[in-house]
Design an enzyme around this catalytic site. Structure first.
Site: not given
Length: 384
Positions: A241, A285
Site C-alpha cells: 500500500d 493504492e
C-alpha cells in the site's frame, strides 16, 4: 498449430493448450467413424465377400488407430508443455493414418468395378473429408495435410486409369474446394479466438496500471493454493500500500496520483523474479503479489527490493516531482493440503501484516506470524 494459421495468433503454452483442446473436442465424435463406415460399406456392397482378408485387415487397422487416437485425445490436453510435441506428433500420426487408409480404399473402389462400393465410398469419403477439415481447421497445416493425404490416392488412381479422367477432375476440384474452406474456417476461428482472448484480457486487467485486477488475482490465488497444496510447495503473498497516498492526491491532484500509481506498478512488474509471478492492483493504492514456490526468505528479499526501489524513485509528472513509499505485509507458508477458505485466510494474514507495517511507522516490510508459526491446513482465523 498456433503459428500455422494466420497473423495475430496468441502464442505460448496457454494458447497451445486452448487450440488443441478445441481440436480434440471437434475431432472426438469422428474417431470411430472410419472403422464403422468401412465395415458397413464393405458388407453392404459385397466387397467383403470377394476380399475378406483385406476387409477385415482394414477394419482392424482403422479400429486400432481409433483406439490410439482416443487415448491420445484424453492425454493430449493434460501433458506438460515440454512434452507436448510428442503427443501432438502422435495426434498427427493418427489423423493421417486414418485418412491415408480410408483414402486408399476409396481409390481402390474406383478400380473395383463395383458401382455400389464406389458410390458409397465416394459419398462417405466426401462427408468425412468435409467433417475432418472443419474439425482440424484451427491448425491449418493439419487440415491441409489431412485433405491431401485422403484425396491423393484417388487422384493418382484416376489419372493413372485412362477412363477415369472425369472422376480425377471431380476429386481435384473437391480438393481445391476443401483447401479454400480450410483457409476460411481457419481465419474465422482465429478471429473469434482473438476476440475472446481480448475480452478476457480486458475483464481481468486494471485499465489504469495495466496490471491484473482484483478479480483475476482472487481467481489465481485460489488456483495456486490448489496447485501448491497438491505439490506441497511454499506460497507467498505480498500486500502493498502506498503511504499517505490521500495526501499526494490532495496536494498534487488525481492526475498526478494516477501517474504515481502507474509508475509504482511499473516498479512492481519489473522487479518480480519470474514471469509466472502474479501482480495485481487490488484496489485504490493497494497492490498484491503472489510468489508461488517462494519461501519466506525469498519473499522478504523481493518485498525489500521493491520497497527500496520505490523509496528511491522520483515521481515526475508535469513539472511536479515527489517521492512515495510503500508498506508491505506478507505471508509465506508451505501448503500441505487445501481447505475451503484457505486463499481468503492467507490473504487476510498478509493484509493484517500490512496494517502492522502501517502502525509501526510505514515504509517497511512486516511478515505475518503465520509465516513461521503455522502450516497450511492448520491455520485458524483466530491465530492472529
Amino acid at each position: 498449430m498456433a503459428a500455422e494459421a494466420i497473423v495475430h495468433q496468441p502464442e505460448g503454452s496457454d494458447a497451445w493448450l486452448r487450440v488443441w483442446r478445441d481440436i480434440v473436442k471437434r475431432a472426438m465424435p469422428g474417431i470411430f467413424i472410419y472403422p464403422i463406415f468401412w465395415a458397413v460399406i464393405a458388407a453392404s456392397s459385397g466387397f467383403h465377400k470377394l476380399h475378406p482378408a483385406l476387409s477385415w485387415s482394414v477394419v482392424a487397422a482403422l479400429t486400432g488407430i481409433s483406439i490410439v487416437r482416443l487415448i491420445n485425445a484424453i492425454y493430449l490436453t493434460r501433458v506438460q508443455p515440454e512434452k507436448r510435441q510428442v503427443w501432438q506428433g502422435l495426434f498427427w500420426f493418427g489423423i493421417l493414418a486414418h485418412s491415408g487408409i480410408y483414402g486408399s480404399m476409396f481409390a481402390l473402389s474406383l478400380l473395383s468395378g463395383n458401382a455400389q462400393f464406389s458410390l458409397l465410398m465416394a459419398f462417405s469419403g466426401a462427408g468425412i473429408v468435409a467433417g475432418g477439415v472443419n474439425s482440424f481447421s484451427p491448425s491449418r497445416n493439419l487440415a491441409y495435410a489431412y485433405a491431401i493425404v485422403f484425396l491423393s490416392p484417388g487422384i493418382v488412381v484416376a489419372l493413372w486409369s485412362q477412363d477415369l479422367w472425369v472422376e480425377a477432375g471431380f476429386i481435384v476440384t473437391y480438393l481445391f474446394y476443401m483447401w479454400n474452406l480450410v483457409r476460411q474456417q481457419n481465419a474465422e476461428y482465429w478471429v473469434s479466438l482473438n476476440n475472446e482472448r481480448t475480452l478476457a484480457l480486458q475483464s481481468r486487467t486494471d485499465s489504469l496500471t495495466t496490471l491484473n485486477n482484483r478479480r483475476y488475482f482472487d481467481e489465481k490465488l485460489k488456483e495456486l493454493c490448489h496447485l501448491s497444496s497438491r505439490d506441497h510447495m511454499n506460497l507467498s503473498i505480498l500486500v502493498l500500500d502506498c503511504d499517505f497516498f490521500k495526501a499526494v492526491n490532495d496536494k498534487y491532484g488525481h492526475d498526478f496520483g494516477d501517474e504515481c500509481l502507474r509508475q509504482v506498478a511499473n516498479v512492481l512488474t519489473t522487479n518480480l523474479p519470474r514471469a509466472t509471478d502474479v501482480c495485481a492492483r487490488y484496489g485504490g493504492e493497494e497492490f498484491s503479489i503472489i510468489l508461488a514456490g517462494t519461501d519466506l526468505q525469498g519473499a522478504q528479499l523481493v518485498a525489500e527490493k521493491i520497497r527500496n526501489k520505490i523509496e528511491k524513485m522520483e515521481i515526475k509528472y508535469k513539472n511536479i516531482t515527489t517521492k512515495v513509499t510503500i508498506s508491505v505485509g506478507l505471508v509465506s507458508v508451505r501448503l500441505d493440503n487445501f481447505e475451503v477458505g484457505l486463499p481468503e485466510r492467507l490473504f487476510k494474514y498478509a493484509d493484517e501484516a500490512l496494517y502492522l507495517a502501517k502502525e509501526q511507522g510505514r515504509n517497511r516490510v512486516v511478515c505475518s506470524v503465520a509465516s513461521t508459526a503455522l502450516q497450511a491446513g492448520k491455520v485458524k482465523t483466530a491465530s492472529l
